[in-house]
Design an enzyme around this catalytic site. Structure first.
Site, PDB file in Angstrom:
ATOM      1  N   VAL A  73       0.871  -1.171   0.000  1.00  0.00           N
ATOM      2  CA  VAL A  73       0.000   0.000   0.000  1.00  0.00           C
ATOM      3  C   VAL A  73       0.912   1.227   0.000  1.00  0.00           C
ATOM      4  CG1 VAL A  73      -1.843   1.225   1.218  1.00  0.00           C
ATOM      5  CG2 VAL A  73      -1.701  -1.282   1.372  1.00  0.00           C
TER       6      VAL A  73
ATOM      7  N   ALA B  43       1.330   8.801  -0.961  1.00  0.00           N
ATOM      8  CA  ALA B  43       1.929   9.976  -1.592  1.00  0.00           C
ATOM      9  C   ALA B  43       3.120  10.491  -0.783  1.00  0.00           C
ATOM     10  CB  ALA B  43       0.886  11.073  -1.771  1.00  0.00           C
ATOM     11  N   ALA B  44       3.061  10.353   0.536  1.00  0.00           N
ATOM     12  CA  ALA B  44       4.225  10.640   1.386  1.00  0.00           C
ATOM     13  C   ALA B  44       5.056   9.357   1.364  1.00  0.00           C
ATOM     14  CB  ALA B  44       3.787  11.000   2.796  1.00  0.00           C
TER      15      ALA B  44
ATOM     16  N   CYS C 274       4.729  -2.380   3.134  1.00  0.00           N
ATOM     17  CA  CYS C 274       5.111  -3.534   2.320  1.00  0.00           C
ATOM     18  C   CYS C 274       4.086  -4.645   2.488  1.00  0.00           C
ATOM     19  CB  CYS C 274       6.483  -4.050   2.729  1.00  0.00           C
ATOM     20  SG  CYS C 274       7.842  -2.922   2.385  1.00  0.00           S
TER      21      CYS C 274
ATOM     22  N   GLU D 156       4.515  -7.803   2.905  1.00  0.00           N
ATOM     23  CA  GLU D 156       4.871  -8.731   3.980  1.00  0.00           C
ATOM     24  C   GLU D 156       4.444  -8.185   5.340  1.00  0.00           C
ATOM     25  OE1 GLU D 156       8.286  -8.882   0.924  1.00  0.00           O
ATOM     26  OE2 GLU D 156       6.840  -7.422   1.669  1.00  0.00           O
TER      27      GLU D 156
ATOM     28  N   CYS E 129      12.281  -7.050   1.215  1.00  0.00           N
ATOM     29  CA  CYS E 129      13.286  -6.024   1.498  1.00  0.00           C
ATOM     30  C   CYS E 129      13.950  -6.321   2.845  1.00  0.00           C
ATOM     31  CB  CYS E 129      12.643  -4.637   1.494  1.00  0.00           C
ATOM     32  SG  CYS E 129      11.596  -4.294   2.927  1.00  0.00           S
TER      33      CYS E 129
ATOM     34  N   CYS F  37      11.610  -5.972   5.891  1.00  0.00           N
ATOM     35  CA  CYS F  37      10.630  -7.063   5.992  1.00  0.00           C
ATOM     36  C   CYS F  37      11.293  -8.376   6.382  1.00  0.00           C
ATOM     37  CB  CYS F  37       9.853  -7.203   4.691  1.00  0.00           C
ATOM     38  SG  CYS F  37       8.606  -5.910   4.520  1.00  0.00           S
TER      39      CYS F  37
END
Length: 134
Positions: free
Chosen positions: A46, A49-50, A56, A58, A89, A92
């Protein structure tokens, strides 16, 4: 990971990936986790914009696992990318490690079918986990 669990996890990760909110990167990710009770928990990325405020896939799946009362990950599947499967990543990897030991299988698959099968220990060698605080 047995073939049936791998198939179910991959199908769940593929399905939830369709709901990813990735308008900025265009990189949709789906994750599925099997818990100690045999339940499957899913999550998709998800974006926000910031930009650094996104979630993530996960981490979303892990939140669903914990919210459902799960406390151990038995297997992980991740579906993302093209050609080469994406892996979790670094952040995660550490989040998953809190609930998954070194031997937990991690199945990574690209959207077009390329596969990488590995383990938490291979993704995060010499990791720092809950047992380090005992």
């Amino acid at each position: 990971m047995d073939a049936d669990l791998r198939t179910r996890l991959t199908a769940a990760a593929t399905a939830v990936r369709q709901h990813a909110h990735a308008p900025y990167s265009g990189f949709a990710v789906g994750a599925a986790l099997a818990d100690e009770h045999g339940r499957i928990h899913v999550g998709c990325n998800v974006e926000n914009a910031a930009y650094p405020q996104g979630l993530c896939a996960e981490a979303v799946a892990l939140g669903a696992l914990v919210a459902a009362g799960g406390r151990a990950i038995r297997a992980v599947a991740l579906v993302a990318g093209q050609g080469r499967p994406a892996t979790p990543c670094g952040g995660c990897r550490q989040k998953l490690r809190e609930f998954a030991g070194d031997a937990v299988p991690v199945h990574c698959r690209s959207a077009d079918g390329a596969v990488l099968d590995t383990t938490m220990g291979a993704l995060l060698p010499l990791s720092f986990g809950p047992e380090a605080l005992a």
